[in-house]
Every structure is written in structure tokens, then in C-alpha cells.
Design a protein around this motif. Structure first.
Motif, mmCIF file in Angstrom:
data_model
loop_
_atom_site.group_PDB
_atom_site.id
_atom_site.type_symbol
_atom_site.label_atom_id
_atom_site.label_comp_id
_atom_site.label_asym_id
_atom_site.label_seq_id
_atom_site.Cartn_x
_atom_site.Cartn_y
_atom_site.Cartn_z
ATOM 1 N N ARG A 23 0.843 -1.190 0.000
ATOM 2 C CA ARG A 23 0.000 0.000 0.000
ATOM 3 C C ARG A 23 0.884 1.248 0.000
ATOM 4 N N LEU A 24 0.686 2.105 -0.999
ATOM 5 C CA LEU A 24 1.392 3.393 -1.004
ATOM 6 C C LEU A 24 0.680 4.328 -0.041
ATOM 7 N N LEU A 25 1.450 5.127 0.684
ATOM 8 C CA LEU A 25 0.856 6.029 1.680
ATOM 9 C C LEU A 25 1.457 7.412 1.501
ATOM 10 N N SER A 26 0.601 8.414 1.223
ATOM 11 C CA SER A 26 1.090 9.802 1.159
ATOM 12 C C SER A 26 0.710 10.490 2.465
ATOM 13 N N GLY A 27 -0.408 11.245 2.485
ATOM 14 C CA GLY A 27 -0.825 11.896 3.734
ATOM 15 C C GLY A 27 -1.554 10.951 4.676
ATOM 16 N N GLY A 28 -2.090 9.855 4.134
ATOM 17 C CA GLY A 28 -2.798 8.864 4.955
ATOM 18 C C GLY A 28 -4.219 9.259 5.323
ATOM 19 N N THR A 29 -4.734 10.377 4.792
ATOM 20 C CA THR A 29 -6.052 10.852 5.248
ATOM 21 C C THR A 29 -7.205 10.017 4.670
ATOM 22 N N ASP A 30 -6.976 9.285 3.600
ATOM 23 C CA ASP A 30 -7.955 8.290 3.145
ATOM 24 C C ASP A 30 -7.598 6.918 3.715
ATOM 25 N N THR A 31 -6.326 6.551 3.603
ATOM 26 C CA THR A 31 -5.916 5.191 3.971
ATOM 27 C C THR A 31 -6.145 4.905 5.454
ATOM 28 N N MET A 32 -5.795 5.852 6.317
ATOM 29 C CA MET A 32 -5.900 5.562 7.755
ATOM 30 C C MET A 32 -7.349 5.451 8.222
ATOM 31 N N PRO A 71 0.984 18.893 -0.345
ATOM 32 C CA PRO A 71 -0.273 18.930 0.418
ATOM 33 C C PRO A 71 -1.155 20.116 0.005
ATOM 34 N N TYR A 72 -2.451 20.015 0.292
ATOM 35 C CA TYR A 72 -3.398 21.081 -0.070
ATOM 36 C C TYR A 72 -2.988 22.424 0.524
ATOM 37 N N SER A 73 -2.399 22.393 1.742
ATOM 38 C CA SER A 73 -2.045 23.663 2.400
ATOM 39 C C SER A 73 -1.090 24.485 1.536
ATOM 40 N N VAL A 94 -11.145 21.691 1.166
ATOM 41 C CA VAL A 94 -10.892 20.316 1.636
ATOM 42 C C VAL A 94 -10.829 20.275 3.167
ATOM 43 N N GLY A 95 -11.624 19.381 3.758
ATOM 44 C CA GLY A 95 -11.569 19.038 5.174
ATOM 45 C C GLY A 95 -11.300 20.194 6.113
ATOM 46 N N SER A 96 -10.281 20.017 6.945
ATOM 47 C CA SER A 96 -9.891 20.977 7.984
ATOM 48 C C SER A 96 -8.418 21.333 7.760
ATOM 49 N N GLY A 103 -3.152 15.876 3.507
ATOM 50 C CA GLY A 103 -3.736 15.311 2.283
ATOM 51 C C GLY A 103 -3.081 15.875 1.027
ATOM 52 N N THR A 104 -3.000 15.035 0.012
ATOM 53 C CA THR A 104 -2.274 15.392 -1.218
ATOM 54 C C THR A 104 -3.121 15.151 -2.470
ATOM 55 N N LEU A 105 -2.668 15.754 -3.555
ATOM 56 C CA LEU A 105 -3.311 15.523 -4.853
ATOM 57 C C LEU A 105 -3.095 14.070 -5.299
ATOM 58 N N GLY A 107 -2.926 11.501 -3.402
ATOM 59 C CA GLY A 107 -3.882 10.663 -2.675
ATOM 60 C C GLY A 107 -5.292 10.818 -3.217
ATOM 61 N N ASN A 108 -5.661 12.038 -3.610
ATOM 62 C CA ASN A 108 -6.975 12.293 -4.223
ATOM 63 C C ASN A 108 -7.096 11.474 -5.518
ATOM 64 N N LEU A 109 -6.003 11.459 -6.301
ATOM 65 C CA LEU A 109 -5.982 10.687 -7.550
ATOM 66 C C LEU A 109 -5.957 9.193 -7.274
ATOM 67 N N GLY A 116 -13.968 13.799 -4.933
ATOM 68 C CA GLY A 116 -12.639 14.357 -4.626
ATOM 69 C C GLY A 116 -12.538 15.789 -5.151
ATOM 70 N N ASP A 117 -12.161 16.728 -4.298
ATOM 71 C CA ASP A 117 -12.215 18.142 -4.707
ATOM 72 C C ASP A 117 -11.115 18.536 -5.691
ATOM 73 N N GLY A 118 -10.003 17.812 -5.700
ATOM 74 C CA GLY A 118 -8.945 18.179 -6.646
ATOM 75 C C GLY A 118 -9.269 17.761 -8.074
ATOM 76 N N ILE A 159 3.708 4.416 -9.631
ATOM 77 C CA ILE A 159 3.519 5.432 -8.589
ATOM 78 C C ILE A 159 3.109 6.727 -9.289
ATOM 79 N N ILE A 160 2.107 7.394 -8.758
ATOM 80 C CA ILE A 160 1.742 8.701 -9.308
ATOM 81 C C ILE A 160 2.849 9.666 -8.887
ATOM 82 N N GLU A 161 3.557 10.213 -9.886
ATOM 83 C CA GLU A 161 4.691 11.082 -9.559
ATOM 84 C C GLU A 161 4.267 12.546 -9.499
HETATM 85 C C1 LIG Z 1 -11.896 14.310 8.003
HETATM 86 C C2 LIG Z 1 -11.634 14.197 6.511
HETATM 87 C C3 LIG Z 1 -12.123 15.168 5.663
HETATM 88 C C4 LIG Z 1 -11.897 15.089 4.282
HETATM 89 N N1 LIG Z 1 -12.393 16.072 3.480
HETATM 90 C C5 LIG Z 1 -12.173 16.004 2.149
HETATM 91 C C6 LIG Z 1 -12.679 17.027 1.290
HETATM 92 O O1 LIG Z 1 -13.296 18.012 1.717
HETATM 93 N N2 LIG Z 1 -12.432 16.899 -0.043
HETATM 94 C C7 LIG Z 1 -11.722 15.837 -0.563
HETATM 95 O O2 LIG Z 1 -11.504 15.772 -1.780
HETATM 96 N N3 LIG Z 1 -11.254 14.851 0.235
HETATM 97 C C8 LIG Z 1 -11.463 14.903 1.571
HETATM 98 N N4 LIG Z 1 -10.992 13.904 2.378
HETATM 99 C C9 LIG Z 1 -10.291 12.755 1.770
HETATM 100 C C10 LIG Z 1 -8.760 12.907 1.666
HETATM 101 O O3 LIG Z 1 -8.275 13.904 2.552
HETATM 102 C C11 LIG Z 1 -8.318 13.286 0.235
HETATM 103 O O4 LIG Z 1 -8.795 12.341 -0.705
HETATM 104 C C12 LIG Z 1 -6.810 13.405 0.108
HETATM 105 O O5 LIG Z 1 -6.489 13.988 -1.133
HETATM 106 C C13 LIG Z 1 -6.088 12.068 0.218
HETATM 107 O O6 LIG Z 1 -4.697 12.322 0.131
HETATM 108 P P1 LIG Z 1 -3.656 11.540 1.061
HETATM 109 O O7 LIG Z 1 -2.298 11.981 0.662
HETATM 110 O O8 LIG Z 1 -3.977 11.667 2.486
HETATM 111 O O9 LIG Z 1 -3.946 10.043 0.572
HETATM 112 P P2 LIG Z 1 -3.567 8.629 1.221
HETATM 113 O O10 LIG Z 1 -4.550 8.248 2.252
HETATM 114 O O11 LIG Z 1 -2.122 8.577 1.604
HETATM 115 O O12 LIG Z 1 -3.771 7.710 -0.063
HETATM 116 C C14 LIG Z 1 -5.021 7.602 -0.685
HETATM 117 C C15 LIG Z 1 -4.938 6.564 -1.820
HETATM 118 O O13 LIG Z 1 -4.051 7.015 -2.826
HETATM 119 C C16 LIG Z 1 -2.953 6.107 -2.975
HETATM 120 N N5 LIG Z 1 -1.772 6.948 -3.203
HETATM 121 C C17 LIG Z 1 -1.333 7.958 -2.423
HETATM 122 N N6 LIG Z 1 -0.251 8.540 -2.985
HETATM 123 C C18 LIG Z 1 -0.008 7.858 -4.140
HETATM 124 C C19 LIG Z 1 0.973 7.972 -5.160
HETATM 125 N N7 LIG Z 1 1.930 8.915 -5.141
HETATM 126 N N8 LIG Z 1 0.935 7.094 -6.192
HETATM 127 C C20 LIG Z 1 -0.050 6.150 -6.258
HETATM 128 N N9 LIG Z 1 -1.007 6.001 -5.327
HETATM 129 C C21 LIG Z 1 -0.982 6.840 -4.275
HETATM 130 C C22 LIG Z 1 -2.909 5.296 -1.690
HETATM 131 O O14 LIG Z 1 -2.308 4.035 -1.867
HETATM 132 C C23 LIG Z 1 -4.376 5.209 -1.370
HETATM 133 O O15 LIG Z 1 -4.988 4.220 -2.172
HETATM 134 C C24 LIG Z 1 -11.174 13.968 3.753
HETATM 135 C C25 LIG Z 1 -10.663 12.987 4.622
HETATM 136 C C26 LIG Z 1 -10.891 13.081 5.977
HETATM 137 C C27 LIG Z 1 -10.325 12.031 6.896
#
Ligand SMILES: Cc1cc2nc3c(=O)[nH]c(=O)nc-3n(C[C@H](O)[C@H](O)[C@H](O)COP(=O)(O)OP(=O)(O)OC[C@H]3O[C@@H](n4cnc5c(N)ncnc54)[C@H](O)[C@@H]3O)c2cc1C
Length: 280
Positions: A23-32, A71-73, A94-96, A103-105, A107-109, A116-118, A159-161
Motif C-alpha cells: 500500500r502506497l501512503l502519502s498523507g494517509g487521510t484516506d488510507t488511515m 499537500p493542499y495547504s 478540503v476538510g480541515s 492530504g495530497t493531490l 492521494g486524491n488521484l 474528490g475536490d482536486g 507510482i503517481i509522480e
Molecule cells: C476528516 C476528513 C475530511 C476530508 N475532506 C475532504 C474534502 O473536503 N475533499 C476531498 O476531496 N477529500 C477529503 N478527504 C479525503 C482525503 O483527505 C483526500 O482524498 C486526500 O487527497 C487524500 O490524500 P492523502 O495523501 O492523504 O492520501 P492517502 O490516504 O495517503 O492515499 C489515498 C490513496 O491514494 C494512494 N496513493 C497515495 N499517494 C499515491 C501515489 N503517489 N501514487 C499512487 N497512489 C498513491 C494510496 O495508496 C491510497 O490508495 C477527507 C478525509 C478526511 C479524513
């Protein structure tokens, strides 16, 4: 669970090749969230946060390149926000602050939710998604990357670069409707881009179909009515007809967040609002 923390993209690609299914992990906001709910128990995790090149972006007059780990910030202000106001507007929704810091683009992809807002921003800007694997770099237009609800065309060893965007000249913005004003997943969203360089208007819709929808019929109707190389006219009739046509291209469903009828109504309102704002 074994956790790897590579520091370069090549190292991350090699680790993914050696650990298929990791499992690839960027910000972890979806995965965790999935891990916490016991929906996911990865045996191997490849954390990408220490890969500096993924957390960087470059803005030039020919091309904007955004690392998957930005990250979005960092999209909300600064050179990236100046170059891509629609992305900045989307990032701010996005979120808080905590979610936007992590959170990252990429991860959104990776998740590829229609809400997904991105993603509507990438669709409206005709972004390319750049994927790195042992075979090298592959660029895929966003429209071919997202193939369904939470489904994308990334191969298992890729890997999404980054994403690449050709800069536009003119108004661009993003707006969404949710069940409240903050910390909310989109019920309907719209990204509007007017590019005077290519005399085009592009509009992409989120959360109203299995993928992000480009309202191409409405786009071409509008460019048939107006001189899109110039400022768009502040004309109520054009705005209303354009918004009606955009909403007709949405494919919303009823679900726990909203109804199909409300979503279509919201798209029409947002499309009209963004069109009018673009004329100011
Ligand atoms: C409280 C809360 C509020 C949120 N609000 C919003 C919102 O308002 N709008 C919104 O769009 N989203 C929201 N989200 C969802 C999330 O924050 C976004 O989708 C965010 O962009 C995920 O990015 P991440 O880096 O945390 O992803 P991760 O959790 O790290 O990864 C998500 C998925 O992408 C894969 N991945 C990550 N990086 C790569 C890479 N480089 N290459 C290939 N695969 C990869 C992972 O394996 C996993 O499948 C929210 C989540 C939470 C917990």
C-alpha cells in the motif's frame, strides 16, 4: 506490518516492484480511515512522505508541474495559487487545516472518488497524470486516468509522480455544495476555466456521475455564442442557458448524501454563478 520509507522515487518504484500489493501512503487521510475501520489491513506499506521530489512543484509560463505529495495547504497560497486559482479554491474547501496539511493531490488521484475536490480542477485544466514504474514515465490525460467510481488506470507497479498542466489565461474557479460549510464531502461541485489563449471554456462536474464529467456539449455551445478569446459577456440569458445545458450533462444519483434532483439543481446554480463571476 512492514513499513518502508524510501527517500527517492526510484527507491519507491523498486520497493513497489519487490512488494506487489504493497500500500502506497502519502498523507494517509484516506488510507488511515480505512485502516481504523478495519476495512484494510495492509501487510506492507510504502510511505512516500520522505520523497522530497514528490513534495515539490514548479511553475513556468509553459508548464506547471505539481508533485503528487504536495499537500493542499501549499496550494492555498503562494505561486501555485497565483498560477492556478481554481486549484487554490478547491484546496481551501478540503476538510480541515489538519487534513489540508497532510492530504495530497496524489492521494486524491489514488482514491479517485467522484467527490474528490482536486479532480474537477484537473479535468477542467486538461491535466496529465505522470506515472513512474520500472519501465519509465507514462503520462495519461486525466480523462483517461479516472475510469469509474474509485477506479483509475494506474497499473499495480506505478507510482503517481506528478500532474502536468498547461497554464491558461483568464478566469478560473471552483465551487462546491455540501451539507454544511466546512469539513464536508461534496454533494455537487463545478470547476470553470476560461482560457483566452485557446479561446475555450471548460467546465468539469464532481460528485454527479461515476467519474468527473466534462460538460462538453455546454462548452461547445458557449464557445459558439461568444468570443472566448475575449472577456465573456455579462449576459443573463447566456448565463442561464449555459447553466441549464451544463446541468443536463450531469448524471447524478440519489444516495445517503443527497438526491439526484438536488444535485442537478446545485450544478445549475454553481455553473451560472461561476459564469457570471467570470464576466466581472
Ligand atoms: C476528516 C476528513 C475530511 C476530508 N475532506 C475532504 C474534502 O473536503 N475533499 C476531498 O476531496 N477529500 C477529503 N478527504 C479525503 C482525503 O483527505 C483526500 O482524498 C486526500 O487527497 C487524500 O490524500 P492523502 O495523501 O492523504 O492520501 P492517502 O490516504 O495517503 O492515499 C489515498 C490513496 O491514494 C494512494 N496513493 C497515495 N499517494 C499515491 C501515489 N503517489 N501514487 C499512487 N497512489 C498513491 C494510496 O495508496 C491510497 O490508495 C477527507 C478525509 C478526511 C479524513
Amino acid at each position: 506490518m512492514s513499513v518502508h520509507m524510501p527517500t527517492t522515487v526510484d527507491e519507491a518504484v523498486a520497493l513497489l516492484a519487490d512488494n506487489p500489493g504493497a500500500r502506497l501512503l502519502s498523507g494517509g487521510t484516506d488510507t488511515m480511515v480505512e485502516v481504523n475501520f478495519n476495512h484494510l489491513k495492509p501487510e506492507t506499506v510504502i510511505g512516500l512522505r520522505r520523497v522530497e521530489s514528490l513534495r515539490d512543484y514548479r511553475v513556468s509560463s509553459e508548464r506547471i508541474e505539481i508533485g503528487a505529495g504536495v499537500p493542499y495547504s501549499r496550494m492555498e497560497t503562494g505561486p501555485l495559487a497565483d498560477a492556478l486559482p481554481a486549484l487554490a479554491a478547491a484546496a481551501r474547501t478540503v476538510g480541515s487545516p489538519q487534513i489540508r496539511a497532510a492530504g495530497t493531490l496524489g492521494g486524491n488521484l489514488g482514491t479517485c472518488s467522484p467527490a474528490g475536490d482536486g479532480l474537477p480542477v484537473l479535468a477542467a485544466l486538461d491535466a496529465d497524470v505522470n506515472l513512474r514504474s520500472p519501465r519509465g514515465l507514462r503520462s495519461v490525460p486525466f480523462a483517461e486516468f479516472m475510469v469509474g467510481v474509485k477506479r483509475n488506470s494506474r497499473l499495480a507497479d506505478e507510482i503517481i509522480e506528478s500532474v502536468s498542466i498547461v497554464p491558461t489565461r483568464g478566469y478560473q474557479d471552483y465551487a462546491k455544495v455540501g451539507v454544511r460549510n466546512a469539513m464536508v464531502i461534496s454533494v455537487a461541485s463545478v470547476c470553470f476555466v476560461h482560457d483566452r489563449n485557446t479561446a475555450s471554456v471548460r467546465i468539469a462536474l464532481g460528485a454527479v456521475g461515476p467519474t468527473i464529467i466534462r460538460a462538453r456539449e455546454a462548452e461547445s455551445w458557449l464557445t459558439g455564442q461568444v468570443d472566448a478569446a475575449a472577456t465573456l459577456p455579462n449576459d443573463e440569458n447566456i448565463a442561464s442557458e449555459f447553466a441549464r445545458r451544463v446541468a443536463a450533462e450531469a448524471r447524478p444519483i440519489d444516495d445517503h448524501r443527497s438526491t439526484s434532483a438536488y444535485r442537478r439543481h446545485a450544478i445549475q446554480t454553481l455553473a451560472r454563478r461561476l459564469y457570471i463571476r467570470s464576466t466581472k
